[in-house]
Design a protein around this motif. Structure first.
Motif, PDB file in Angstrom:
ATOM      1  N   PRO A  26     -71.460  -6.653   2.995  1.00 35.93           N
ATOM      2  CA  PRO A  26     -71.482  -5.428   3.790  1.00 35.93           C
ATOM      3  C   PRO A  26     -72.886  -4.853   3.944  1.00 35.93           C
ATOM      4  CG  PRO A  26     -70.549  -5.029   1.613  1.00 35.93           C
ATOM      5  CD  PRO A  26     -70.708  -6.503   1.740  1.00 35.93           C
ATOM      6  N   VAL A  27     -73.703  -4.948   2.894  1.00 38.42           N
ATOM      7  CA  VAL A  27     -75.116  -4.529   2.919  1.00 38.42           C
ATOM      8  C   VAL A  27     -75.893  -5.550   2.089  1.00 38.42           C
ATOM      9  CG1 VAL A  27     -74.682  -2.054   3.254  1.00 38.42           C
ATOM     10  CG2 VAL A  27     -74.733  -2.989   0.930  1.00 38.42           C
ATOM     11  N   SER A  28     -77.203  -5.390   2.027  1.00 37.87           N
ATOM     12  CA  SER A  28     -78.035  -6.376   1.330  1.00 37.87           C
ATOM     13  C   SER A  28     -77.963  -6.192  -0.184  1.00 37.87           C
ATOM     14  CB  SER A  28     -79.488  -6.248   1.787  1.00 37.87           C
ATOM     15  OG  SER A  28     -80.002  -4.972   1.429  1.00 37.87           O
ATOM     16  N   TYR A  29     -78.288  -7.279  -0.890  1.00 38.19           N
ATOM     17  CA  TYR A  29     -78.438  -7.198  -2.337  1.00 38.19           C
ATOM     18  C   TYR A  29     -79.685  -6.366  -2.669  1.00 38.19           C
ATOM     19  CZ  TYR A  29     -75.301 -11.282  -2.416  1.00 38.19           C
ATOM     20  OH  TYR A  29     -74.248 -12.144  -2.249  1.00 38.19           O
ATOM     21  N   MET A  89     -77.489   5.380 -16.016  1.00 39.70           N
ATOM     22  CA  MET A  89     -76.434   6.376 -16.206  1.00 39.70           C
ATOM     23  C   MET A  89     -75.514   6.462 -14.992  1.00 39.70           C
ATOM     24  SD  MET A  89     -78.378   9.461 -18.237  1.00 39.70           S
ATOM     25  CE  MET A  89     -78.802   9.277 -19.969  1.00 39.70           C
ATOM     26  N   GLU A  90     -76.108   6.386 -13.794  1.00 44.69           N
ATOM     27  CA  GLU A  90     -75.291   6.482 -12.581  1.00 44.69           C
ATOM     28  C   GLU A  90     -74.332   5.310 -12.456  1.00 44.69           C
ATOM     29  OE1 GLU A  90     -78.109   6.757  -9.440  1.00 44.69           O
ATOM     30  OE2 GLU A  90     -78.338   8.941  -9.601  1.00 44.69           O
ATOM     31  N   MET A  91     -74.790   4.113 -12.816  1.00 41.16           N
ATOM     32  CA  MET A  91     -73.954   2.932 -12.669  1.00 41.16           C
ATOM     33  C   MET A  91     -73.073   2.692 -13.890  1.00 41.16           C
ATOM     34  SD  MET A  91     -76.685   0.340 -10.812  1.00 41.16           S
ATOM     35  CE  MET A  91     -75.514  -0.969 -10.482  1.00 41.16           C
ATOM     36  N   LEU A  92     -73.665   2.645 -15.067  1.00 38.73           N
ATOM     37  CA  LEU A  92     -72.946   2.205 -16.249  1.00 38.73           C
ATOM     38  C   LEU A  92     -72.173   3.321 -16.942  1.00 38.73           C
ATOM     39  CD1 LEU A  92     -75.672  -0.164 -17.713  1.00 38.73           C
ATOM     40  CD2 LEU A  92     -73.827  -0.702 -16.127  1.00 38.73           C
ATOM     41  N   ASP A  93     -72.596   4.572 -16.775  1.00 40.66           N
ATOM     42  CA  ASP A  93     -71.854   5.698 -17.340  1.00 40.66           C
ATOM     43  C   ASP A  93     -70.851   6.266 -16.340  1.00 40.66           C
ATOM     44  OD1 ASP A  93     -73.158   5.461 -19.707  1.00 40.66           O
ATOM     45  OD2 ASP A  93     -74.345   7.274 -19.527  1.00 40.66           O
ATOM     46  N   LYS A  94     -71.364   6.719 -15.191  1.00 43.44           N
ATOM     47  CA  LYS A  94     -70.501   7.401 -14.230  1.00 43.44           C
ATOM     48  C   LYS A  94     -69.491   6.459 -13.573  1.00 43.44           C
ATOM     49  CE  LYS A  94     -73.892  11.033 -13.258  1.00 43.44           C
ATOM     50  NZ  LYS A  94     -74.765  11.678 -12.230  1.00 43.44           N
ATOM     51  N   LYS A  95     -69.822   5.183 -13.490  1.00 40.39           N
ATOM     52  CA  LYS A  95     -68.889   4.200 -12.921  1.00 40.39           C
ATOM     53  C   LYS A  95     -68.421   3.221 -13.998  1.00 40.39           C
ATOM     54  CE  LYS A  95     -71.162   4.218  -8.355  1.00 40.39           C
ATOM     55  NZ  LYS A  95     -71.801   3.359  -7.318  1.00 40.39           N
ATOM     56  N   THR A 136     -66.434  -5.426 -12.443  1.00 42.54           N
ATOM     57  CA  THR A 136     -65.056  -5.866 -12.183  1.00 42.54           C
ATOM     58  C   THR A 136     -64.614  -5.653 -10.740  1.00 42.54           C
ATOM     59  OG1 THR A 136     -64.228  -3.706 -12.929  1.00 42.54           O
ATOM     60  CG2 THR A 136     -64.345  -5.481 -14.567  1.00 42.54           C
ATOM     61  N   GLU A 137     -65.415  -4.935  -9.942  1.00 42.68           N
ATOM     62  CA  GLU A 137     -65.093  -4.713  -8.531  1.00 42.68           C
ATOM     63  C   GLU A 137     -66.377  -4.731  -7.716  1.00 42.68           C
ATOM     64  OE1 GLU A 137     -62.884  -1.077  -7.862  1.00 42.68           O
ATOM     65  OE2 GLU A 137     -62.098  -1.125  -9.917  1.00 42.68           O
ATOM     66  N   ASP A 138     -66.254  -5.101  -6.432  1.00 45.86           N
ATOM     67  CA  ASP A 138     -67.405  -4.959  -5.533  1.00 45.86           C
ATOM     68  C   ASP A 138     -67.829  -3.499  -5.498  1.00 45.86           C
ATOM     69  OD1 ASP A 138     -67.305  -7.617  -4.914  1.00 45.86           O
ATOM     70  OD2 ASP A 138     -66.434  -7.375  -2.923  1.00 45.86           O
ATOM     71  N   ASP A 139     -69.140  -3.271  -5.438  1.00 39.84           N
ATOM     72  CA  ASP A 139     -69.647  -1.890  -5.388  1.00 39.84           C
ATOM     73  C   ASP A 139     -70.861  -1.842  -4.475  1.00 39.84           C
ATOM     74  OD1 ASP A 139     -69.900   0.840  -6.046  1.00 39.84           O
ATOM     75  OD2 ASP A 139     -71.337   0.386  -7.662  1.00 39.84           O
ATOM     76  N   ILE A 140     -71.046  -0.705  -3.845  1.00 39.05           N
ATOM     77  CA  ILE A 140     -72.287  -0.426  -3.119  1.00 39.05           C
ATOM     78  C   ILE A 140     -72.947   0.737  -3.824  1.00 39.05           C
ATOM     79  CG2 ILE A 140     -73.313   0.344  -0.944  1.00 39.05           C
ATOM     80  CD1 ILE A 140     -71.060  -1.080   0.517  1.00 39.05           C
ATOM     81  N   TYR A 178     -75.645  -3.861  -2.297  1.00 40.27           N
ATOM     82  CA  TYR A 178     -74.381  -4.508  -2.586  1.00 40.27           C
ATOM     83  C   TYR A 178     -74.415  -5.120  -3.995  1.00 40.27           C
ATOM     84  CZ  TYR A 178     -70.528  -7.912  -2.137  1.00 40.27           C
ATOM     85  OH  TYR A 178     -69.382  -8.639  -2.314  1.00 40.27           O
ATOM     86  N   ILE A 179     -73.460  -4.728  -4.834  1.00 39.46           N
ATOM     87  CA  ILE A 179     -73.309  -5.271  -6.186  1.00 39.46           C
ATOM     88  C   ILE A 179     -71.971  -5.997  -6.215  1.00 39.46           C
ATOM     89  CG2 ILE A 179     -73.375  -4.765  -8.647  1.00 39.46           C
ATOM     90  CD1 ILE A 179     -75.845  -3.745  -7.181  1.00 39.46           C
TER      91      ILE A 179
END
Length: 523
Positions: free
Chosen positions: A31-34, A89-95, A374-378, A383-384
């Motif tokens: 959907p978007v770039s890496y 924190m934004e990625m590994l804590d909040k998500k 465990t899920e696609d994420d932007i 794109y992760i």
């Protein structure tokens, strides 16, 4: 069945590459770039870019070049490296609902056999069973209070050992860390010299650190290599794994059997393991979970505090001004007639800040165990993909000049309120990892709640070692043949990093200090 020849294995490898190519043809469009990262090669991607020694140094260079999030791909495996606290924190804590899973690590988990330890477990019933029981024992500062006497007595014994043989500092640190965690986890009181469980933990934790380091073994990048036989060219890792498996097996089972034998004899002291076993009939599965949760507690406390406390002595050797300020505070609050105790902790703010700075200055866990998405994420426009490995570069985060002023300097004042200046980030929020497994949250201005189950134990051990050692010892550079020796900060590679062995001078501060050290230290 016909034996597999070298050409057969080559055919299998080529078949694996062919499968990968077919996947690339039919893969869906992103959907978007890496996130940005070093350019890769056709077919193999960034296989030559993945560092195998001190990976945090390479990851830091990627951060400087590509920003807070960088990306590489190795044979279809996406790897995301994080170089800022904010992004972590934004990625590994909040998500954390999608970022807190663990990948399968073929070398460490499957081949060496650490896959059932808490650190490598995916979320599930077994993970929650471990967590619930370990959290009950050491999951809060209040829960740890019952073990304060063990910490104080074993650290007092440590002072005696250092006074007698100061040139064996590293061995004393390791012995004391093992003594504390084995009393808590298995009710085992270590022998004064050459204890078998201490030696076992020393070997097993060194092997665990080496086997779980990012990029250290190609089998973690190409899992199909786990199936090659030991005789296959380049399969030396299989021989290592077999040897390390045996050490790991002993570390997990031997202390557990010790507790069972003690219970059968009616002489088991209180411990985490005896608490799980006494008065209960466990199923085979529950017995296995009890054994592994005990081993996880034992492993978690056997090596990280060794690195941190050894780092403390290195810091005091290199930064005498910080040592003198802490000693002055201890002299005023505690006085010369007794050793510091946990009851003094709230009254020793500079010593508290110094212990925090130890955890920041020389990172114990430079990159942490990778997380698995465990899920696609932007995230932040990038794109992760699902299945990506996410590696937080904790070493750089704790030495980032955007977060810490003059990070190469050992400066406890950064954590003390002064002239209305904002305090710098508490390193305990990130020094042992991110996410639901590791998060530290602030409950109030005076109460910190660590979600990393072992952090209270490490925090307590580092603090009491710092306070007691500074109360009675002067630590300085060693002098040989009239020349002052300045040790270098050169941390070892591995998932748990240790300072390079160094020489220093450790001398009692006074005759009263000697008398305090030589007092009895018994349970």
């Amino acid at each position: 069945m016909l034996p597999l020849t070298n050409s057969t294995w080559l055919d299998l490898c080529l078949a694996g590459v062919a499968v990968y190519l077919v996947k690339q043809v039919f893969i869906k469009k992103n959907p978007v770039s890496y996130p940005p990262g070093p350019p890769g090669w056709p077919l193999v991607g960034n296989v030559t870019d993945m560092p195998r020694i001190k990976p945090w140094l390479t990851f830091t260079e990627w951060g400087k070049k590509y920003g807070d999030i960088s990306h590489v791909e190795v044979l279809g495996q996406h790897i995301i490296v994080l170089n800022s606290v904010k992004t972590g924190m934004e990625m590994l804590d909040k998500k954390s609902n999608m970022y807190s899973d663990r990948p399968v690590l073929p070398m460490c988990g499957e081949l060496v056999g650490w896959n059932l330890s808490l650190g490598l477990l995916p979320y599930g019933d077994r993970f929650r069973w471990y967590r619930k029981n370990i959290h009950r024992i050491i999951g809060s500062r209040a829960a740890m209070d019952v073990y304060n006497p063990i910490e104080e007595i074993e650290t007092h014994r440590f002072l005696k050992c250092v006074l007698t043989k100061p040139d064996q500092l590293q061995a004393h640190v390791r012995h004391t860390a093992g003594a504390i965690i084995l009393r808590i986890s298995h009710g085992y009181e270590v022998k004064e010299n050459n204890d078998p469980f201490i030696n076992l933990a020393d070997h097993a934790m060194n092997q665990l650190s080496r086997s779980s380091a990012p990029g250290a073994f190609m089998v973690d990048i190409m899992p199909f290599l786990a199936r090659v036989p030991e005789w296959f060219p380049g399969a030396g890792f299989k021989r290592l794994a077999r040897e390390w498996y045996e050490t790991r097996e002993q570390m997990v089972t031997a202390p557990y059997k010790f507790v069972k034998d003690q219970i059968a004899a009616g002489i088991a002291p209180m411990s985490f393991t005896s608490n799980l076993l006494e008065g209960r009939t466990l199923s085979a599965e529950e017995d296995n979970m009890a054994m592994w949760s005990s081993a996880s507690l034992y492993a978690g406390g056997a090596d990280t505090t060794v690195s941190a406390i050894y780092s403390f002595f290195l810091a005091m050797t290199l930064f005498p001004d910080a040592q003198k300020k802490a000693q002055a505070e201890i002299d005023v609050v505690v006085g010369p007639d007794r050793l510091p105790s946990f009851a003094d902790r709230e009254s020793l703010p500079y010593t508290e800040a110094l212990a925090k700075e130890v955890l920041r200055w020389n990172t114990v866990v430079p990159t942490a165990i990778p997380h698995r998405v465990t899920e696609d994420d932007i995230h932040d426009g990038y794109y992760i993909p699902k299945g990506s490995l996410v590696i937080p570069n904790i070493s750089f985060m704790l030495n980032n000049p955007r977060t810490y002023t003059n990070p190469s300097q050992f400066n406890p004042e950064r954590f003390l309120a002064k002239d209305g200046q904002e305090l710098e980030l508490d390193p305990r929020t990130i020094c042992f990892g991110f996410g639901r497994r590791h998060r530290l949250t602030t409950q109030s201005s005076d109460s910190l709640a660590f979600d990393c189950i072992g952090l209270h134990l490490a925090d307590a051990s580092v603090w009491i070692s710092t306070a007691m050692s500074l109360a009675v010892f002067d630590i300085s550079k060693a002098i040989e043949n009239g020349v002052e020796i300045t040790p270098e900060l050169d941390p070892s590679s591995g998932s748990i990093s240790h300072p390079k062995p160094f020489k220093c001078s450790i001398k009692p501060r006074s005759a009263k200090a000697i008398a305090l050290i030589q007092q009895d230290a018994n349970y």
